[in-house]
Design a protein around this motif. Structure first.
Motif, short mmCIF file in Angstrom:
data_model
loop_
_atom_site.label_atom_id
_atom_site.label_comp_id
_atom_site.label_asym_id
_atom_site.label_seq_id
_atom_site.Cartn_x
_atom_site.Cartn_y
_atom_site.Cartn_z
N VAL A 81 -39.21 91.73 6.78
CA VAL A 81 -39.74 90.72 6.68
C VAL A 81 -39.49 89.67 5.48
O VAL A 81 -39.47 88.25 5.46
CB VAL A 81 -41.49 90.99 6.52
N GLY A 82 -39.21 90.43 4.35
CA GLY A 82 -38.77 89.75 3.15
C GLY A 82 -37.51 88.78 3.51
O GLY A 82 -37.46 87.82 3.16
N LYS A 83 -36.39 89.45 4.23
CA LYS A 83 -35.22 88.74 4.45
C LYS A 83 -35.69 87.68 5.42
O LYS A 83 -34.89 86.38 5.11
CB LYS A 83 -34.29 89.78 5.42
N LEU A 84 -36.33 87.86 6.37
CA LEU A 84 -36.70 86.63 7.22
C LEU A 84 -37.10 85.53 6.53
O LEU A 84 -37.07 84.46 6.88
CB LEU A 84 -37.69 87.20 8.40
N THR A 85 -38.44 85.94 5.62
CA THR A 85 -38.98 84.84 5.07
C THR A 85 -38.15 84.28 3.90
O THR A 85 -38.18 82.89 4.04
CB THR A 85 -40.14 85.64 3.94
N ALA A 86 -37.08 84.85 3.44
CA ALA A 86 -36.25 83.99 2.59
C ALA A 86 -35.46 82.94 3.50
O ALA A 86 -35.04 81.98 3.19
CB ALA A 86 -35.19 84.92 1.89
N LYS A 87 -35.03 83.51 4.72
CA LYS A 87 -34.17 82.71 5.61
C LYS A 87 -35.07 81.42 6.08
O LYS A 87 -34.70 80.09 5.93
CB LYS A 87 -33.87 83.39 6.91
N LEU A 88 -36.23 81.79 6.48
CA LEU A 88 -37.18 80.68 6.82
C LEU A 88 -37.34 79.64 5.61
O LEU A 88 -37.32 78.52 6.04
CB LEU A 88 -38.53 81.04 7.35
N ALA A 89 -37.54 80.28 4.53
CA ALA A 89 -37.89 79.40 3.57
C ALA A 89 -36.74 78.36 3.15
O ALA A 89 -37.15 77.02 2.91
CB ALA A 89 -38.26 80.10 1.92
N ASN A 90 -35.73 78.69 3.62
CA ASN A 90 -34.16 77.87 3.27
C ASN A 90 -34.40 76.73 4.34
O ASN A 90 -34.05 75.82 4.13
CB ASN A 90 -32.93 78.78 3.43
N VAL A 91 -34.84 77.15 5.93
CA VAL A 91 -35.00 76.08 6.66
C VAL A 91 -35.86 75.13 6.17
O VAL A 91 -35.78 74.07 6.27
CB VAL A 91 -35.57 76.83 7.96
N PHE A 92 -36.98 75.61 5.74
CA PHE A 92 -38.28 74.78 5.50
C PHE A 92 -38.02 73.87 4.16
O PHE A 92 -38.70 72.97 4.01
CB PHE A 92 -39.69 75.32 5.40
N SER A 93 -37.11 74.53 3.45
CA SER A 93 -36.92 73.90 2.08
C SER A 93 -36.41 72.48 2.41
O SER A 93 -36.31 71.60 1.63
CB SER A 93 -35.82 74.52 1.35
N LYS A 94 -35.87 71.97 3.51
CA LYS A 94 -35.07 70.90 4.02
C LYS A 94 -36.19 69.95 4.70
O LYS A 94 -36.09 68.84 5.22
CB LYS A 94 -34.00 71.18 4.91
N THR A 95 -37.42 70.25 4.60
CA THR A 95 -38.37 69.54 5.43
C THR A 95 -39.52 69.35 4.31
O THR A 95 -39.41 69.70 3.09
CB THR A 95 -39.04 70.32 6.32
#
Ligand SMILES: Nc1nc2c(ncn2[C@@H]2O[C@H](COP(=O)(O)OP(=O)(O)OP(=O)(O)O)[C@@H](O)[C@H]2O)c(=O)[nH]1
Length: 565
Positions: A150-164
């Motif tokens: 979950v931690g890894k996926l959250t970090a990945k998603l945070a990266n996607v959302f950081s551009k929004t």
């Protein structure tokens, strides 16, 4: 004494197909109902299914923790709007765009971001300021590795959302239905959902913001999501108040039918009410309306929603859309519950007066994303945006446009609809390509914006006269001779037979950037007189440049074909 109103918070639940939106909406409501089983008197008010796709729960404030600011309310109700398949997603979400207070984006923990996740994200960016990501199906990970995965996926998603615009948004791991469809439902003794309490606690954070948003006026507008007859009473329209308010006895209009009806009674959460406010979920009862004529749609204050077949809109490209967007092409335009084909003409901000300002304006327009056909639409400019509610346009460009990391991308478009539409004039729209040639696994949402000005060319054939969209044109000539300290004779700009009348008064620049005005023709060979009110200091290299505006909608505005700067 009139009962206190209940504050209603609308939550859009969006996500890729099968990510678990319905299960989550159900878990949030079910979980609540289960928890409230031992509080029987209230349970009837909890987890009420308001309509297909709408479910709800009452916010639970343990004794003494309800904020004082909520004293005027009889509790807080969260209405979950579960948005199903893609096409209806846009309609549902846009239909209620102005009332969605926050969005839960459901992401399947095993799959991460999928095509529709991106589309939902775009819809979220356009329609709401608040997003909570629910990372669902975490039960699929063994407990020993769950936190790590979950931690890894959250970090990945945070990266996607950081551009929004949702950079830093809350992301909560949940399992709406542990074990999936094969497991027993919670009611039948199946495993309890995971992470739901934490998710609900996060949703509660939005309450103060929602309270502030509710104090909005305007003409009454109501999004109907269900319409049914009630024996002996009349026809009930259930839906959400988008803006304004009404009272029992007021007259409302179903604008697309141009039908007016008087309100007999109203209900909120199964209790009779006399009036309503923005954001409220409501049932309105009227007499003498055939329930079959209205399924989804709008109800408004009589006369407040116009019918039109063209509109000037702000236009922002959606960054996930990969195909070209060209002037003159057709898109499906969704506004509220209406989707109609429209032909589009893009244009940009008008240049300010003067040569350099114009060059600047053109440069900033061409900084837009590369998929636009630069050869065409970048040349279009509109000068009358001030008359087209420029204030709103600039506010809008400043707010929403930033979402797309393309500050110079603000532009406008004329949409010419294939059929007249009846929608409120300040609505949001999304233009999409639902054609079959675009593969379903790419984003079909192309550009979006807000209606700025509407026109009805069926009623007013000259409607486009108000829309002064032009292309910048230039002509070059040269100084034949200097006649006196303020006047030169120019040549090489017009043909012998040209009628110079429409060019009189237009500005001409020398290569020294001195500005003169065409005074009139000179002789019969296409020569002309240019008057420099401050005198001409030097001929430079002898070139003269005329810049002028050529109107795009000249078919409708012959007299405005071209105007000099
Ligand atoms: N293992 C597991 N399966 C889940 C979970 N939540 C939902 N599912 C399963 O995922 C499938 C899809 O769930 P739905 O809730 O229908 O998904 P949806 O996103 O609403 O689907 P559409 O409305 O069709 O887009 C169903 O088989 C659910 O049982 C979960 O937390 N864990």
């Amino acid at each position: 004494m009139a009962p206190r109103p209940r504050l209603n918070v609308n939550v859009g639940v969006l996500g890729h197909v099968d990510s678990g939106k319905t299960s989550l909406a159900r878990a949030i409501s079910e979980h609540f109902s289960t928890a409230s089983l031992d509080r029987a008197p209230q349970s009837a008010q909890r987890g009420i299914t308001l309509d297909l796709g709408f479910s709800s729960f009452l916010a639970d404030f343990p004794d003494g923790t309800a904020p004082e600011t909520l004293e005027a309310y009889d509790g807080v109700q969260f209405t979950l709007v579960d948005c199903p398949g893609h096409a209806s997603l846009i309609k549902t979400v846009l239909g209620g765009a102005s009332i969605i207070d926050l969005m839960i984006l459901v992401v399947d923990a095993n799959k991460g971001v999928q095509t529709q996740t991106a589309e939902c994200l775009v819809v979220g960016e356009i329609t709401t300021d608040r997003l909570v990501v629910a990372i669902n199906k975490i039960d699929a990970f063994e407990e020993s590795v769950r936190d790590e995965k979950v931690g890894k996926l959250t970090a990945k998603l945070a990266n996607v959302f950081s551009k929004t615009k949702f950079k830093g948004c809350a992301m909560l791991p949940v399992s709406a239905r542990p074990g999936g469809a094969d497991s027993q439902a919670l009611n039948d003794g199946g495993p309890a959902p995971i992470g739901i309490e934490a998710l609900k606690a996060t949703l509660m954070d939005v309450i103060p913001e929602v309270k502030r948003k509710r104090d909005g006026g305007g003409a009454f507008l109501f999004a109907v999501d269900h319409c049914f007859p009630v024996k002996g009473q009349g026809t009930v329209l259930t839906g959400t108040t988008l803006r304004g308010g009404i009272k029992v006895g007021d007259t409302i209009e179903i604008p697309h039918l141009r039908l007016e009806k008087k309100i007999k009674s109203m209900q909120m959460f199964k209790r009779p009410v006399e009036s309503c406010a923005r954001g409220d979920r409501l049932g309105i009862c009227v007499a003498g309306l055939d329930a079959d004529v209205l399924e989804r749609g709008l109800v408004c204050e009589p006369g407040s929603v116009p019918t039109f077949n063209a509109a000037v809109v702000s236009a922002n490209k959606i960054r996930f859309f990969k195909s070209a967007i060209k002037c003159g092409s057709k898109f499906h335009v969704t506004i509220g519950h209406t989707t109609v084909m429209a032909t589009v003409t893009f244009f940009g901000d008008a240049p300010k007066d003067g040569q350099d300002a114009m060059a600047d304006a053109m440069a900033s327009i061409s900084l837009g994303e590369s998929k636009f056909d630069k050869s065409k639409e970048y040349k279009y400019c509109a000068e009358l945006l001030s008359e087209v509610e420029a204030k709103e346009a600039s506010e809008y460009a400043g707010g929403i446009n930033n979402v797309y990391d393309a500050p110079a991308f603000a532009r406008y478009a004329l949409l010419e609809f294939e059929q007249p539409i009846t929608v409120p004039t300040d609505e949001l729209y999304i233009a999409s390509r639902f054609d079959t040639d675009i593969h379903a696994n790419t984003c079909r949402l192309a550009f979006h914006g807000k209606l700025l000005q509407h026109m009805n060319t069926e009623k007013d054939p000259n409607a486009f006269r108000a829309l002064r969209v032009f292309k910048m044109k230039s002509r070059e000539g040269s100084i034949e001779r200097v006649q006196d300290a303020r006047t030169v004779i120019g040549k090489g700009m017009f043909k012998k037979e040209s009628d110079l009348t429409s060019f009189i008064g237009m500005k001409v620049w020398t290569s020294n950037n001195e500005c003169g005005v065409i005074e009139g023709g000179f002789g019969k060979s296409g020569k002309y007189k240019v008057y420099f009110s401050n005198g001409i200091k030097g001929e430079g290299d002898g070139k003269l440049v005329l810049r002028f505006k050529k109107y795009v909608f000249e078919r409708d505005a012959p007299k405005m074909q071209q105007i000099g700067l």
